[in-house]
Design a protein around this motif. Sequence first.
Motif, PDB file in Angstrom:
ATOM      1  N   UNK A  14       5.411   0.070  -2.929  1.00 28.73           N
ATOM      2  CA  UNK A  14       4.740   0.322  -4.222  1.00 28.73           C
ATOM      3  C   UNK A  14       4.994   1.793  -5.111  1.00 28.73           C
ATOM      4  N   UNK A  15       4.820   2.619  -4.518  1.00 32.58           N
ATOM      5  CA  UNK A  15       5.210   4.162  -5.408  1.00 32.58           C
ATOM      6  C   UNK A  15       6.603   4.019  -6.111  1.00 32.58           C
ATOM      7  N   UNK A  16       7.106   3.911  -5.360  1.00 30.90           N
ATOM      8  CA  UNK A  16       8.723   3.427  -6.313  1.00 30.90           C
ATOM      9  C   UNK A  16       8.269   2.552  -7.841  1.00 30.90           C
ATOM     10  N   UNK A  17       7.558   1.231  -7.372  1.00 33.42           N
ATOM     11  CA  UNK A  17       7.308  -0.069  -8.179  1.00 33.42           C
ATOM     12  C   UNK A  17       6.823   1.113  -9.030  1.00 33.42           C
ATOM     13  N   UNK A  18       5.302   1.284  -8.954  1.00 31.45           N
ATOM     14  CA  UNK A  18       5.079   2.171 -10.140  1.00 31.45           C
ATOM     15  C   UNK A  18       5.401   3.343 -10.865  1.00 31.45           C
ATOM     16  N   UNK A 248       3.198  -1.635 -14.329  1.00 33.66           N
ATOM     17  CA  UNK A 248       2.492  -0.606 -13.117  1.00 33.66           C
ATOM     18  C   UNK A 248       1.047  -0.782 -12.654  1.00 33.66           C
ATOM     19  N   UNK A 249       0.348  -0.654 -13.882  1.00 33.53           N
ATOM     20  CA  UNK A 249      -0.771  -0.699 -13.447  1.00 33.53           C
ATOM     21  C   UNK A 249      -1.398  -2.277 -12.153  1.00 33.53           C
ATOM     22  N   UNK A 250      -0.515  -3.502 -12.368  1.00 38.05           N
ATOM     23  CA  UNK A 250      -0.929  -4.599 -11.309  1.00 38.05           C
ATOM     24  C   UNK A 250      -0.153  -4.005 -10.014  1.00 38.05           C
ATOM     25  N   UNK A 251       0.557  -3.310  -9.911  1.00 38.36           N
ATOM     26  CA  UNK A 251       1.351  -3.276  -8.915  1.00 38.36           C
ATOM     27  C   UNK A 251       0.088  -2.180  -7.996  1.00 38.36           C
ATOM     28  N   UNK A 255      -1.764  -3.341  -4.912  1.00 34.83           N
ATOM     29  CA  UNK A 255      -1.515  -2.250  -3.362  1.00 34.83           C
ATOM     30  C   UNK A 255      -3.386  -2.090  -2.843  1.00 34.83           C
ATOM     31  N   UNK A 256      -3.664  -1.570  -3.787  1.00 37.54           N
ATOM     32  CA  UNK A 256      -4.516  -1.113  -3.220  1.00 37.54           C
ATOM     33  C   UNK A 256      -5.876  -2.209  -2.990  1.00 37.54           C
ATOM     34  N   UNK A 257      -5.579  -3.709  -3.339  1.00 40.88           N
ATOM     35  CA  UNK A 257      -6.655  -4.010  -2.945  1.00 40.88           C
ATOM     36  C   UNK A 257      -5.774  -4.159  -2.033  1.00 40.88           C
ATOM     37  N   UNK A 258      -4.696  -5.135  -1.034  1.00 45.12           N
ATOM     38  CA  UNK A 258      -4.232  -5.262   0.106  1.00 45.12           C
ATOM     39  C   UNK A 258      -4.551  -4.226   1.222  1.00 45.12           C
ATOM     40  N   UNK A 259      -4.092  -2.851   0.663  1.00 45.22           N
ATOM     41  CA  UNK A 259      -3.889  -1.897   1.587  1.00 45.22           C
ATOM     42  C   UNK A 259      -5.551  -1.004   2.297  1.00 45.22           C
ATOM     43  N   UNK A 260      -6.136  -1.843   1.007  1.00 42.72           N
ATOM     44  CA  UNK A 260      -7.416  -1.154   1.615  1.00 42.72           C
ATOM     45  C   UNK A 260      -8.388  -1.657   0.947  1.00 42.72           C
ATOM     46  N   UNK A 261      -8.732  -2.461   0.005  1.00 42.53           N
ATOM     47  CA  UNK A 261      -9.958  -3.288  -0.677  1.00 42.53           C
ATOM     48  C   UNK A 261     -10.589  -4.705   0.540  1.00 42.53           C
ATOM     49  N   UNK A 262      -8.865  -5.305   0.344  1.00 42.43           N
ATOM     50  CA  UNK A 262      -9.381  -6.456   1.178  1.00 42.43           C
ATOM     51  C   UNK A 262      -9.785  -6.061   2.838  1.00 42.43           C
ATOM     52  N   UNK A 263      -8.884  -5.076   3.668  1.00 40.95           N
ATOM     53  CA  UNK A 263      -9.661  -4.442   5.049  1.00 40.95           C
ATOM     54  C   UNK A 263     -10.763  -4.335   4.855  1.00 40.95           C
TER      55      UNK A 263
END
Length: 270
Positions: A14-18, A248-251, A255-263
């Motif tokens: 994710x960081x690489x893509x951003x 970049x904002x979408x990635x 990332x934020x949603x699936x790694x932190x928001x959804x859990x």
Amino acid sequence: MSSRRRFLVLTFVALLGIAATAWLGRWQMSRGEMRERTQMAIDVKHQLPALQNSAIAAWPTELTDDMFAQILHRTAQLRGQWLTGHTVFLDNRQMFGRPGFYVLTPFQLEGSSRVLVVQRGWVARNFVDRSQLPVVPTPVGLVEVNGRLAGPPGRLLEFGGSVEPPADNLGNAAEKAVGIPVIRQNLDLKTFAMETKLALMPLTLLQTEAPTVSSEAGPKDGLQRDWPLVNSGASKNYGYAAQWFALSALIAGLYGWFQFGKPYVAKKRS
């Protein structure tokens, strides 16, 4: 794969893509800024006094890159005479989406051996007979031509040789030099200079107005001169930059949603 290792891998990707998409967005922004500066320089040139015969006749035969860049897009007001025997018609050229010819005629400066190829304008073609040339009235004697200096005519993909109209179909170009094609796909100035034995300048003039005849008003030539405006294309770069920044904002958002928001939501519901 353990959950921690998967987290680290996804974070790295994710960081690489951003970083990559943000860099591409910034690169497009810098390209747009550079093109804006180029456009500003062109606009300044259009405001400068028009170049006259004396200035152009003083140029060296071979222009340096710096001199060419300084001259390009300058307006010019020239006096001389048409060399109609060397008129050429560039085929498959469009204006307002209609195919036709660009009419090019060498123009010899008054009191000089220097010759400048003038892109005089556009004329529709005969769709029944491709070799049928339109008659383009050309004033004889001294004329005054206004336009802006440009590079050689744009090149198109060339599939075959030039088309030679029949001898009785040359209209006002009947004085053409023997062996020089009248209808062409492209025109290389150096090759054309060798063919015609003319002292051609390494640039052209985009004619913007009908020529003024020294003695009296000449006939209308029937040519259209709605040349494309000189546009740096900076808006395209800014559009591409917006797309890269949005990606970049979408990635980052995904990332934020699936790694932190959804859990977090799933934990709250449980």
